[in-house]
Design a protein around this motif. Structure first.
Motif, PDB file in Angstrom:
ATOM      1  N   GLY A   1     -23.232 -36.039  -3.601  1.00 60.43           N
ATOM      2  CA  GLY A   1     -23.377 -37.485  -3.480  1.00 60.43           C
ATOM      3  C   GLY A   1     -22.094 -38.113  -2.970  1.00 60.43           C
ATOM      4  O   GLY A   1     -21.144 -37.419  -2.595  1.00 60.43           O
ATOM      5  N   ALA A   2     -22.054 -39.454  -2.949  1.00 56.03           N
ATOM      6  CA  ALA A   2     -20.839 -40.171  -2.540  1.00 56.03           C
ATOM      7  C   ALA A   2     -20.866 -41.570  -3.137  1.00 56.03           C
ATOM      8  O   ALA A   2     -21.935 -42.086  -3.505  1.00 56.03           O
TER       9      ALA A   2
ATOM     10  N   ALA B   1     -14.886 -35.794 -10.167  1.00 58.30           N
ATOM     11  CA  ALA B   1     -14.906 -34.378  -9.763  1.00 58.30           C
ATOM     12  C   ALA B   1     -14.365 -34.162  -8.351  1.00 58.30           C
ATOM     13  O   ALA B   1     -14.602 -33.120  -7.738  1.00 58.30           O
TER      14      ALA B   1
ATOM     15  N   LYS C   1     -15.271 -40.545  -2.590  1.00 54.68           N
ATOM     16  CA  LYS C   1     -15.896 -39.776  -3.659  1.00 54.68           C
ATOM     17  C   LYS C   1     -14.962 -39.735  -4.861  1.00 54.68           C
ATOM     18  O   LYS C   1     -13.801 -40.073  -4.760  1.00 54.68           O
TER      19      LYS C   1
ATOM     20  N   LYS D   1     -32.655 -42.069  -4.632  1.00 58.72           N
ATOM     21  CA  LYS D   1     -31.814 -40.874  -4.813  1.00 58.72           C
ATOM     22  C   LYS D   1     -32.689 -39.617  -4.728  1.00 58.72           C
ATOM     23  O   LYS D   1     -32.310 -38.611  -4.119  1.00 58.72           O
TER      24      LYS D   1
ATOM     25  N   GLU E   1     -14.909 -31.007  -5.772  1.00 57.46           N
ATOM     26  CA  GLU E   1     -15.872 -31.361  -4.717  1.00 57.46           C
ATOM     27  C   GLU E   1     -15.274 -31.116  -3.340  1.00 57.46           C
ATOM     28  O   GLU E   1     -15.942 -30.604  -2.441  1.00 57.46           O
TER      29      GLU E   1
ATOM     30  N   THR F   1     -21.736 -33.249  -7.712  1.00 56.91           N
ATOM     31  CA  THR F   1     -21.662 -33.859  -9.050  1.00 56.91           C
ATOM     32  C   THR F   1     -22.107 -35.316  -8.961  1.00 56.91           C
ATOM     33  O   THR F   1     -21.880 -35.980  -7.948  1.00 56.91           O
TER      34      THR F   1
ATOM     35  N   LYS G   1     -24.812 -47.200  -1.050  1.00 57.67           N
ATOM     36  CA  LYS G   1     -23.540 -46.498  -0.790  1.00 57.67           C
ATOM     37  C   LYS G   1     -23.056 -46.676   0.653  1.00 57.67           C
ATOM     38  O   LYS G   1     -21.928 -46.330   0.969  1.00 57.67           O
TER      39      LYS G   1
ATOM     40  N   SER H   1     -25.152 -38.521 -10.352  1.00 59.68           N
ATOM     41  CA  SER H   1     -26.580 -38.709 -10.641  1.00 59.68           C
ATOM     42  C   SER H   1     -27.467 -38.327  -9.454  1.00 59.68           C
ATOM     43  O   SER H   1     -28.597 -37.862  -9.653  1.00 59.68           O
TER      44      SER H   1
END
Ligand code: 5RP
Length: 242
Positions: free
Chosen positions: A84-85, A101, A96, A7, A105, A28, A123, A30
């Motif tokens: 992110g996704a 969120a 997502k 990440k 997003e 939004t 992912k 991690s």
């Protein structure tokens, strides 16, 4: 290397696309949080940017790091959003909303000239749907809305349990917008485009977690290096770097 390292690698690669003076959307989750952390360091070193967060959690993180913040009302056009996704397919279609969120997003992403998705390799999927599709719904008429999601999704070939997301204390999870989320465990979404169109027809659905035609670039880090998926250059599809 761990998922956390990947990440971080993806976030670092996205940072190379940030330029002084940019108006940024901050995602939004991690992975996005790693990007925000790095951006905080750059801002302390003098980088001049103004940012619109996609959630109250990201707003709090960015504010604590001293990142200059704005709202879409003050800054309706953004240069770049990094987010992110939960799932990414080869056509750069996304699921997502794992963090709840998805509405903000999507609003922030669509207000951005460019959207870069950062993720670890877990992912990347062949077919969307293993990750339950989050759908934000208004609390009024919840069961009627759930029934309609079930029926219209089945018409598009997607079937599976649809459950109300739970929050703390056994109460429904409430989004930053005061709505609920239902998670649709379809396992496999055969026709994501048709499903997205169908979900849009339901009055109680505020927004769905399918992001189609929104992401411009995905930076996906894993044991094989960094995979980049791009919708920006018709001659460029998949490239594995390093
Ligand atoms: C939040 C999101 C996140 O981007 C998604 O859930 C990925 O999160 P993470 O980086 O923690 O895996 O859509 O609504």
């Amino acid at each position: 290397m761990s998922a956390d390292d990947w990440k971080r690698q993806a976030a670092e690669a996205a940072m190379q696309h940030v330029e002084p003076g940019m108006k940024l959307g901050l995602g939004t989750g991690s992975t996005a949080a790693k990007f925000v952390e790095m951006l905080g360091t750059k801002v302390k070193e003098g980088l001049d940017v103004v940012c619109v967060p996609t959630s109250e959690a990201t707003r709090a993180q960015a504010a604590a790091l001293g990142i200059p913040l704005s709202t879409l009302d003050e800054t309706p056009f953004l240069d770049l959003t990094v987010d992110g996704a939960d799932e990414i397919d080869a056509e750069l279609r996304l699921i997502k909303g794992g963090g709840g969120a998805l509405l903000r997003e999507k609003i922030v992403a669509v207000a951005s000239q460019r959207v870069i998705i950062i993720a670890d390799h877990t992912k990347r999927v062949e077919t969307l749907g293993k990750f339950p599709l989050p759908v934000e719904v208004v609390p009024f008429g919840l069961n009627a809305t759930k029934d309609m999601i079930e029926s219209l999704s089945a018409d598009c070939g997607s079937e599976g349990p649809i459950t109300l997301r739970q929050g703390a204390g056994g109460k429904p999870f409430v989004t930053d917008n005061g709505n609920y989320i239902v998670d649709c465990a379809f396992e496999s979404i055969e026709d994501a485009d048709a499903l997205e169109d169908a979900l849009r027809l339901i009055p109680g659905v505020v927004e769905n977690g399918l992001f189609i035609g929104i992401a411009d670039l995905a930076i996906i880090a894993g044991p094989m290096g960094i995979e980049v998926l791009s919708n920006e250059d018709p001659d460029f599809n998949v490239e594995t770097l390093v």
